[in-house]
Structure formats: C-alpha cells, structure tokens
Design an enzyme around this catalytic site. Structure first.
Site, PDB file in Angstrom:
ATOM      1  N   ARG A  34       1.043  -1.274   0.064  1.00  0.00           N
ATOM      2  CA  ARG A  34       0.056  -0.034  -0.178  1.00  0.00           C
ATOM      3  C   ARG A  34       0.790   1.219   0.002  1.00  0.00           C
ATOM      4  O   ARG A  34       0.975   1.998   1.036  1.00  0.00           O
ATOM      5  CB  ARG A  34      -0.791  -0.123   1.175  1.00  0.00           C
ATOM      6  CG  ARG A  34      -2.008  -0.946   0.899  1.00  0.00           C
ATOM      7  CD  ARG A  34      -2.930  -0.701   0.085  1.00  0.00           C
ATOM      8  NE  ARG A  34      -3.954  -1.793  -0.095  1.00  0.00           N
ATOM      9  CZ  ARG A  34      -5.208  -1.745   0.328  1.00  0.00           C
ATOM     10  NH1 ARG A  34      -5.598  -0.845   1.466  1.00  0.00           N
ATOM     11  NH2 ARG A  34      -6.160  -2.707   0.180  1.00  0.00           N
ATOM     12  N   ASP A  82      -3.105  -1.942  -7.844  1.00  0.00           N
ATOM     13  CA  ASP A  82      -3.851  -2.482  -6.694  1.00  0.00           C
ATOM     14  C   ASP A  82      -5.181  -2.975  -7.232  1.00  0.00           C
ATOM     15  O   ASP A  82      -6.233  -2.324  -7.143  1.00  0.00           O
ATOM     16  CB  ASP A  82      -3.975  -1.207  -5.674  1.00  0.00           C
ATOM     17  CG  ASP A  82      -4.569  -1.958  -4.239  1.00  0.00           C
ATOM     18  OD1 ASP A  82      -4.957  -3.210  -4.378  1.00  0.00           O
ATOM     19  OD2 ASP A  82      -4.480  -1.259  -3.394  1.00  0.00           O
ATOM     20  N   SER A 122      -8.110  -2.760  -4.433  1.00  0.00           N
ATOM     21  CA  SER A 122      -8.498  -1.466  -4.536  1.00  0.00           C
ATOM     22  C   SER A 122      -9.728  -1.196  -5.798  1.00  0.00           C
ATOM     23  O   SER A 122     -11.107  -0.998  -5.791  1.00  0.00           O
ATOM     24  CB  SER A 122      -7.936  -0.181  -4.602  1.00  0.00           C
ATOM     25  OG  SER A 122      -7.051  -0.166  -3.337  1.00  0.00           O
ATOM     26  N   TYR A 180      -3.651  -1.274   6.453  1.00  0.00           N
ATOM     27  CA  TYR A 180      -4.620  -2.369   6.736  1.00  0.00           C
ATOM     28  C   TYR A 180      -5.037  -2.472   8.110  1.00  0.00           C
ATOM     29  O   TYR A 180      -4.406  -1.969   9.076  1.00  0.00           O
ATOM     30  CB  TYR A 180      -4.111  -4.050   6.391  1.00  0.00           C
ATOM     31  CG  TYR A 180      -3.591  -4.044   5.005  1.00  0.00           C
ATOM     32  CD1 TYR A 180      -4.625  -4.329   4.172  1.00  0.00           C
ATOM     33  CD2 TYR A 180      -2.549  -3.991   4.780  1.00  0.00           C
ATOM     34  CE1 TYR A 180      -4.499  -4.481   2.794  1.00  0.00           C
ATOM     35  CE2 TYR A 180      -1.911  -4.126   3.335  1.00  0.00           C
ATOM     36  CZ  TYR A 180      -3.202  -4.477   2.342  1.00  0.00           C
ATOM     37  OH  TYR A 180      -2.447  -4.794   0.975  1.00  0.00           O
TER      38      TYR A 180
END
Length: 388
Positions: A131, A139, A142, A239
């Site tokens: 991230r 990603d 996402s 996270y």
C-alpha cells in the site's frame, strides 16, 4: 515474449484478465498476446474484439499456456485435485520458468503456492501489492473492491421491499432507508457513496478513526466505538489490525442500538490472512426490523455476520442475509478492464525496451512484496515454511 490469458475455470467467475485496450498496449511493448477461445465472453469481450487489436486466439487452455512466458489470470490456477470443475490442471500446463500474475489468495491457499513453486513457476500474488502511492495503479484489491462496494448496495436495494430515497407525495411521505456500513476501506466508502447517491440516510463504522473524515466527506455519519483503542487499529501498511475481545464487546453494545433502527447493513471488514471478524451476531440480526437486509461482503473469509452462508440468501425472522461471493464478477464488464490495467501497470516496467524481453528488478518494493515463489522455492516472508 508470449503472454497468455486463459479462460477462468472457477465456478461463478465471469471476469477475464485482459481487455482490448490492454491488448493494444501489450502489442505496442512487443508482446505476443494469446487468449483462450471464449475467455472474455462473460465480461462482454468477444474473440473478434481481441483479434482486431492484435491478440491471437488459442483453442484451449493447453494451447494458450503451453509455451507462455507470462500468464495473466483473475483467480488462482486450478490444481490437479480441483479439476472436477472444468477438467484442466492449469499449473501442470504452465512451463517451468513462466511468470504468473493473478489474485492467488496466497496467505490462505499455501498448497497452491507450493504447487507453483514445485512446478518452477514464478508467481506474483497481486493481492499482496504494498500500500504505497506508486503502487495504487497496480492495486487489484482497490479496483475490484470499489465495484464490489457499489454492487453490494445494488443487491441490497434489489432485495429491499422499500425505496431508498425520501419521497414526499400527495398520498404521504416515504422515509429514507437507513444504511449502516461496517468498514470504511475502498469497498465501504464506495458503499457509503452509492447508498447516499440513492437517497439513503447513511452511517458507517470502522476501527480506524482516520476514516471518519472520509465517511463524512461522502455525506455519511461516522459511528465511533472506542476512540482510544481505535488509535492503535491500523498497520503501517494501511490495513486494519485484529482488535482485542474487549473492543468487540463494546462495539456490540454500541452497534446493537444502531442496528435496531437500520434497514440495510453492508459489511466489508477483512483482515489479510485471517478469518473475517464477526461483527453482527445472531442476536443482533433478530433484533432488526422485519424486511431489513444484510449484505456480507466478507462471506468468503467466514463472514462478518454469524448467520451468513456462502453463496446463499438466508432469511432469519424476516431479515434477509445475502452471502454472495465475489461481487465484482457481477459487474464483470467493468471489473475486467480495471483488473487488466492493474496487471499492465505492474508488468510494463518488467519489459526491457530494447530487447523486448523480461528484466525484473528484484529490489523493487512492488516485486518483493508480491512475489511468493521463484526458482522452485517459496520466497515470500509471510509464507515461511513453504518448500519446493
């Protein structure tokens, strides 16, 4: 260099890891793109659309994968003991030294990673993408969660017997639906935004207090459980951490009162490599109004609701609980090109501009963070103990 995209063989998967736009980009890089016949039909991508921009069509998985240097997939490849679904051991079809890019579920599917290592495949688990700002365009979590959050609200609205927006008519006033979203990550924030656009009164809760501002910017109201404990609720990688039991006990008390007044619940809470936290108890479900709807987006990881069932819609005392897995595949025509673009953004720097061959920088944070096996060995630190 040959890049292969096989048909997805796992049940209820309609997406494909390619799009006409991405084929054009790959051909421009000097890559030969081979797609298995019919691979894109579930996402409204025909073979003709792909051949028009330079792709070749292979008659079956063996022809596509057999001599491919690179393999792009959505789901992890089929193994020998899983071939009942469509009869192809995809790992056995890949050549030694091939590079695989897909959503491997590596933290929970270690046998697949070990089988890939044994086959000599270098595999990149795209769900482990770090991230960091530079990796946002790579990603897959996402891009796919964004569509999943949208689709969760649409599924809830479809199952809900009332309207979402407030309506004032000569015959009376229809009150707005009350929506509660658990988790304010990408999926949760999109659920908040979608429900708000549809006219609902929206609340959201998350263990990470930093998400309050994001929820409120979308017109939602943030429900706080315990500010002090929530300050320690996020990892350095962005996270959510697993919270202590006392947090969930307090959350249960606060949320129980909110749930009694809620019409729609969307749960999105996931912890990488761990079972999903139980956020909605059976007792809380039974306290909700008849006609209420719960969409459990974490059902594949065990579910955020105690009563959700994978792949089913169950009804408990008038409350519908939707446990559809893999919501992004229900919007496959949009999800597929986004997934393919994520792969392209990750893959492009690996192509040497002069030789048109592969040139990997093993010191690159995105490569180190996603590579789970290489040269016959499981190499990712989170999977320590795997062997070739």
């Amino acid at each position: 260099m040959k890049l292969a995209v096989p048909k997805e063989r796992r049940s209820d998967e309609c997406r494909v890891a390619i799009s006409p736009e991405v084929v054009k980009k790959l051909v421009g890089l000097g890559v030969e793109v081979v797609v298995e016949q019919g691979a894109g039909l579930g996402a409204d991508v025909t073979d003709a659309m792909l051949t028009e921009v330079g792709a070749k069509i292979a008659p079956d998985a063996a022809a596509a994968l057999g001599d491919a240097d690179v393999v792009w997939k959505i789901q992890r490849p089929m193994m020998a003991d899983e071939t009942a679904e469509e009869g192809a051991d995809e790992i056995a079809l890949m050549k030694k030294g091939a590079l695989l890019f897909c959503h491997l579920n590596a933290l929970t599917q270690k046998p697949t990673v070990e089988a890939l290592a044994k086959a000599g495949v270098t595999a990149f688990a795209m769900e482990l993408m770090p991230r960091i700002s530079r990796a946002q365009s790579m990603d897959i979590l996402s891009s796919q969660a964004n569509l999943g959050g949208y689709k969760a609200v649409i599924e809830a609205a479809n199952a809900f017997a009332r309207a979402f927006p407030m309506m004032m008519t000569a015959a009376g006033t229809v009150p707005p639906a009350r929506v509660l979203v658990f988790g304010a990550g990408v999926a949760g924030l999109q659920a908040v935004a979608t429900a708000k656009r549809m006219g609902a009164a929206v609340q959201a809760t998350d263990v990470r207090p930093a998400t309050r501002e994001q929820v409120e910017s979308l017109g939602g109201k943030f429900v706080t459980v315990d500010e002090e404990m929530e300050k320690q609720a996020e990892t350095e990688g962005g996270y959510a951490k697993e919270m202590p039991p006392e947090y969930f006990e307090k959350q249960k008390q606060v949320i129980s009162e909110v749930l009694k007044k809620t019409d729609i619940v969307i749960t999105t809470a996931l912890i990488p490599g761990r079972p999903a936290p139980k956020l909605v108890t059976a007792e809380q479900v039974r306290s909700m109004k008849k006609g209420s709807v719960i969409v459990d987006m974490a059902v594949e990881a065990g579910g955020n609701c105690e009563l959700s069932e994978l792949g089913k819609t169950v009804e408990v005392e008038g409350v519908k609980i939707i446990g559809y897995p893999n919501l992004p595949t229900r919007v496959a025509a949009d999800a597929s090109p986004l997934f393919a673009k994520n792969l392209l953004n990750f893959f492009t720097p690996m192509v040497d501009k002069e030789s048109k061959g592969l040139k990997l920088n093993w010191d690159d944070e995105t490569i180190k963070g996603t590579c789970v096996c290489h040269d016959g060995t499981v190499v990712h630190p989170a999977l320590a103990g795997g062997s070739n």
